[in-house]
Design a protein around this motif. Structure first.
Motif, mmCIF file in Angstrom:
data_model
loop_
_atom_site.group_PDB
_atom_site.id
_atom_site.type_symbol
_atom_site.label_atom_id
_atom_site.label_comp_id
_atom_site.label_asym_id
_atom_site.label_seq_id
_atom_site.Cartn_x
_atom_site.Cartn_y
_atom_site.Cartn_z
ATOM 1 N N ARG A 278 15.536 -0.524 -6.715
ATOM 2 C CA ARG A 278 15.548 -1.305 -7.956
ATOM 3 C C ARG A 278 14.140 -1.606 -8.444
ATOM 4 O O ARG A 278 13.882 -1.663 -9.642
ATOM 5 C CB ARG A 278 16.355 -2.583 -7.767
ATOM 6 N N ARG A 279 13.210 -1.780 -7.513
ATOM 7 C CA ARG A 279 11.809 -1.974 -7.918
ATOM 8 C C ARG A 279 11.249 -0.687 -8.523
ATOM 9 O O ARG A 279 10.578 -0.710 -9.564
ATOM 10 C CB ARG A 279 10.968 -2.387 -6.694
ATOM 11 N N LEU A 280 11.530 0.452 -7.910
ATOM 12 C CA LEU A 280 11.021 1.723 -8.401
ATOM 13 C C LEU A 280 11.604 2.087 -9.765
ATOM 14 O O LEU A 280 10.935 2.713 -10.596
ATOM 15 C CB LEU A 280 11.315 2.836 -7.391
ATOM 16 N N SER A 281 12.843 1.685 -9.996
ATOM 17 C CA SER A 281 13.481 1.983 -11.286
ATOM 18 C C SER A 281 13.056 1.024 -12.384
ATOM 19 O O SER A 281 13.350 1.249 -13.564
ATOM 20 C CB SER A 281 15.005 1.936 -11.134
ATOM 21 N N GLY A 282 12.372 -0.051 -12.016
ATOM 22 C CA GLY A 282 11.954 -1.051 -13.003
ATOM 23 C C GLY A 282 12.944 -2.177 -13.188
ATOM 24 O O GLY A 282 12.698 -3.107 -13.964
ATOM 25 N N GLU A 283 14.066 -2.117 -12.481
ATOM 26 C CA GLU A 283 15.061 -3.180 -12.607
ATOM 27 C C GLU A 283 14.516 -4.506 -12.078
ATOM 28 O O GLU A 283 14.866 -5.579 -12.586
ATOM 29 C CB GLU A 283 16.325 -2.775 -11.841
ATOM 30 N N LEU A 284 13.666 -4.418 -11.037
ATOM 31 C CA LEU A 284 12.986 -5.600 -10.508
ATOM 32 C C LEU A 284 11.509 -5.534 -10.880
ATOM 33 O O LEU A 284 10.873 -4.486 -10.737
ATOM 34 C CB LEU A 284 13.099 -5.660 -8.985
ATOM 35 N N SER A 285 10.969 -6.651 -11.357
ATOM 36 C CA SER A 285 9.532 -6.729 -11.582
ATOM 37 C C SER A 285 8.831 -6.948 -10.244
ATOM 38 O O SER A 285 9.479 -7.293 -9.244
ATOM 39 C CB SER A 285 9.202 -7.883 -12.526
ATOM 40 N N GLU A 286 7.503 -6.778 -10.216
ATOM 41 C CA GLU A 286 6.761 -7.022 -8.981
ATOM 42 C C GLU A 286 6.908 -8.474 -8.535
ATOM 43 O O GLU A 286 7.009 -8.763 -7.342
ATOM 44 C CB GLU A 286 5.281 -6.673 -9.159
ATOM 45 N N GLU A 287 6.950 -9.386 -9.491
ATOM 46 C CA GLU A 287 7.095 -10.797 -9.149
ATOM 47 C C GLU A 287 8.467 -11.071 -8.527
ATOM 48 O O GLU A 287 8.590 -11.851 -7.573
ATOM 49 C CB GLU A 287 6.906 -11.662 -10.397
ATOM 50 N N GLU A 288 9.508 -10.420 -9.043
ATOM 51 C CA GLU A 288 10.850 -10.577 -8.469
ATOM 52 C C GLU A 288 10.953 -9.896 -7.101
ATOM 53 O O GLU A 288 11.667 -10.366 -6.210
ATOM 54 C CB GLU A 288 11.890 -9.995 -9.418
ATOM 55 N N PHE A 289 10.227 -8.787 -6.968
ATOM 56 C CA PHE A 289 10.288 -8.013 -5.731
ATOM 57 C C PHE A 289 9.493 -8.674 -4.606
ATOM 58 O O PHE A 289 9.808 -8.507 -3.423
ATOM 59 C CB PHE A 289 9.731 -6.608 -5.999
ATOM 60 N N ARG A 290 8.468 -9.436 -4.968
ATOM 61 C CA ARG A 290 7.537 -9.991 -3.988
ATOM 62 C C ARG A 290 8.221 -10.742 -2.840
ATOM 63 O O ARG A 290 7.978 -10.435 -1.661
ATOM 64 C CB ARG A 290 6.528 -10.903 -4.693
ATOM 65 N N PRO A 291 9.082 -11.741 -3.095
ATOM 66 C CA PRO A 291 9.696 -12.447 -1.956
ATOM 67 C C PRO A 291 10.605 -11.549 -1.129
ATOM 68 O O PRO A 291 10.774 -11.778 0.082
ATOM 69 C CB PRO A 291 10.480 -13.586 -2.625
ATOM 70 N N LEU A 292 11.178 -10.513 -1.727
ATOM 71 C CA LEU A 292 12.061 -9.603 -0.998
ATOM 72 C C LEU A 292 11.267 -8.720 -0.049
ATOM 73 O O LEU A 292 11.653 -8.518 1.104
ATOM 74 C CB LEU A 292 12.859 -8.743 -1.997
ATOM 75 N N ARG A 293 10.142 -8.191 -0.535
ATOM 76 C CA ARG A 293 9.330 -7.337 0.340
ATOM 77 C C ARG A 293 8.659 -8.145 1.448
ATOM 78 O O ARG A 293 8.542 -7.675 2.588
ATOM 79 C CB ARG A 293 8.287 -6.558 -0.462
ATOM 80 N N LEU A 294 8.236 -9.375 1.119
ATOM 81 C CA LEU A 294 7.585 -10.182 2.147
ATOM 82 C C LEU A 294 8.539 -10.497 3.299
ATOM 83 O O LEU A 294 8.125 -10.566 4.458
ATOM 84 C CB LEU A 294 7.044 -11.481 1.539
ATOM 85 N N MET A 295 9.818 -10.677 2.987
ATOM 86 C CA MET A 295 10.792 -10.939 4.049
ATOM 87 C C MET A 295 11.002 -9.725 4.943
ATOM 88 O O MET A 295 11.591 -9.828 6.019
ATOM 89 C CB MET A 295 12.123 -11.380 3.442
ATOM 90 N N ASN A 296 10.472 -8.571 4.503
ATOM 91 C CA ASN A 296 10.565 -7.350 5.296
ATOM 92 C C ASN A 296 9.191 -6.855 5.729
ATOM 93 O O ASN A 296 9.008 -5.675 6.043
ATOM 94 C CB ASN A 296 11.297 -6.269 4.504
ATOM 95 N N GLY A 297 8.209 -7.752 5.737
ATOM 96 C CA GLY A 297 6.897 -7.431 6.290
ATOM 97 C C GLY A 297 6.025 -6.560 5.422
ATOM 98 O O GLY A 297 5.083 -5.938 5.932
#
Length: 552
Positions: A25-44
């Motif tokens: 969803r981040r690669l497709s643009g559905e999620l912005s970097e700001e929306e993606f940030r807490p999700l990626r941080l929870m996965n290191g």
């Protein structure tokens, strides 16, 4: 070491597929970097200056040869051929592509590894003594307790969104090699007057912007009460910890502001409510976890080895390595091997994919397939026969892993700094390399003796510079890189924050400044046995400060 059960594997696999969808969803643009940030941080996954970085959890620094080989595979196929070991006993990959991250996590899951809770405001990897289960001085192997904490804290529903990140460390020896006093919670295994083993509980340690040494709030905690007491501490912190200011959000600020005595009262009150709940640890559960950490099948060996002694006498280079990098083992005929990731002029903590494979091979052949990472950014083979030390050394030397500098001035700790990290104010790596090269001559290192140099590129203090014998902090001064020096810190059982000795020094000045400090020490020590830290404690900061700044 602990092995996943079906529930563990299912949890990790489901988490990867969830993250794969988030990445898509981040690669497709559905999620912005700001929306993606807490999700990626929870996965290191961090976003550094030039690329994403993946931090992989190595629970309590213990891994097996298959896991090390998988790190090598990932470094070769998804990164630039190397990994970086950190002061949290984890490994980082600095150049993965976002699209590849779910596949990397899948590869890790095949060898029972993950990146869960290596970032974010949660309970991070619990660290411990790299010699656990091997050292002659320990009261008890602390790793089963680290595993119990890991199982309790992983994806704990109450503690996923704490006021700030949370770090714990456990030591089972009176000689603290785990730096427990500078953690949010530090646990020391102790024996009470009746001879029973339990825990001294320290709370509120931590470095960063406001460095503090932890305070003991429980002198002796029975083993079966460990999880309920930890849960009580976390609940108090979760309720009262500052969320309005991230610089005041760590538990150390809460303990400091209300006082350790008041904090302990709040914990005791909460603990009484939950002490006899499902968190109470029955003896059979403790035994079940501990069974994963039974000693390996050691051979019965004589105390002395004529072949080993002969090699030491014949090969001076090997003798130097033994003197510095080999430690006493509790099992007769065995030794603990420190593998230096600090070649002269190298990058502290970095290891190539070829070196990873060699370490894995050596572990299989000589150390029961087990490897440890250390908070000093090195590796350990914990169970090597003394008769095998020469063969191990030859292979390590062939691959640039036998620098005989454990505990010496070139065994310095450095963060990635401004070469990678978006938070850094200055470069750490080039400075570490220059100091290493300045003091690289082996006889000179032996003349200087034991001294710890720790370099942080920013105030977050990832390398624990506040507790270095010589701590170096990178600061920004009107757009220029400067370095502030602290002296006299230590992270052992007598932990102490170092003293700032003066104004920041420029990049061009700081290596000469370290040499000035060392020469001052050599000039004032009373004997060769008096270490840098002992001399500093005897005479104080004034001679060192005058040597650095007297002419200004």
């Amino acid at each position: 070491m602990y092995k996943y059960d079906d529930y563990d594997q299912q949890l990790v696999d489901e988490r990867i597929e969830q993250f794969r969808d988030q990445v898509n969803r981040r690669l497709s643009g559905e999620l912005s970097e700001e929306e993606f940030r807490p999700l990626r941080l929870m996965n290191g996954v961090y976003l550094q200056l030039h690329a994403y970085m993946l931090r992989v959890a190595i629970p309590y620094g213990t891994m097996n040869s298959a896991q090390m080989r998988q790190f090598a595979y990932i470094a070769r196929n998804y990164d630039k051929g190397y990994g970086h070991f950190t002061t949290r006993q984890n490994i980082q990959f600095n150049w993965p592509k976002l699209v590849d991250l779910p596949d990397i996590l899948t590869e890790l899951s095949k060898v029972q590894m993950h990146a869960i809770q290596t970032s974010g405001n949660c309970i991070r990897n619990t660290t411990t003594d790299q010699y656990a289960g091997a050292s002659f001085d320990e009261l008890e192997d602390p790793r089963p307790w680290c595993e119990i904490i890991r199982q309790w804290s992983t994806m704990h529903p109450e503690f996923t969104y704490l006021p700030r990140k949370f770090k714990m460390a456990v030591t089972g020896a009176p000689n603290d090699r785990a730096a427990v006093a500078i953690h949010d919670i530090g646990l020391r295994i102790r024996r009470d007057e009746q001879g029973e083993l339990g825990f001294e509980v320290m709370v509120g340690g931590g470095l960063g912007r406001t460095p503090m040494i932890g305070k003991t709030i429980c002198e002796f905690l029975p083993k079966e009460d460990l999880l309920s007491y930890l849960e009580a501490i976390l609940r108090v912190y979760n309720q009262f910890g500052r969320r309005d200011n991230k610089y005041k959000a760590r538990i150390k600020i809460l303990v400091h502001e209300i006082g350790a005595e008041k904090f302990a009262e709040l914990v005791e009150k909460e603990w009484e409510e939950i002490r006899d709940s499902a968190l109470h640890l029955p003896a059979e559960e403790i035994e079940e976890i501990s069974a994963h950490f039974t000693p390996p099948p050691f051979d019965v060996l004589p105390a002395l080895s004529s072949s080993f002694s002969e090699k030491v006498g014949q090969d001076e280079k090997f003798a130097y390595w033994v003197q510095n990098n080999v430690r006493e083992h509790k099992q007769q005929g065995y030794a603990i091997v420190n593998i230096s990731l600090k070649p002269i002029g190298g990058i502290p903590g970095d290891i190539s994919h070829a070196q990873m494979d060699v370490v894995a091979d050596l572990a299989d052949q000589f150390s029961f397939g087990e490897i440890r990472s250390t908070h000093e950014q090195n590796l350990v083979l914990a169970h090597v026969k003394r008769d095998d030390l020469y063969a191990v050394w030859l292979k390590l030397d062939e691959y640039g892993l036998a620098t005989p500098n454990s505990g010496l001035i070139t065994d310095l700790i450095a963060c990635p700094g401004l070469d990678y990290c978006a938070l850094a104010n200055s470069r750490s790596i080039p400075l570490a390399q220059r100091i290493s090269e300045r003091f690289g001559e082996l006889d000179r290192q032996h003349e200087i003796g034991k001294v710890q140099v720790k370099i942080s590129g920013c105030i977050n203090a990832c390398t624990h510079h506040h507790v270095g014998h010589i701590g170096i902090l990178g600061v920004d001064k009107k757009g220029q890189e400067f370095y502030q020096i602290t002296l006299g810190g230590r992270a052992d059982e007598n932990a102490k924050i170092g003293k700032i000795v003066g104004a920041g020094l420029s990049t061009d000045e700081v290596v000469d400044a370290v040499e000035t400090l060392i020469n001052t020490y050599l000039g004032l020590r009373e004997s060769k046995e008096e270490t840098f830290l002992d001399a500093f404690n005897r005479v104080g900061e004034t001679p060192f400060k005058e040597a650095l700044y007297g002419a200004r």
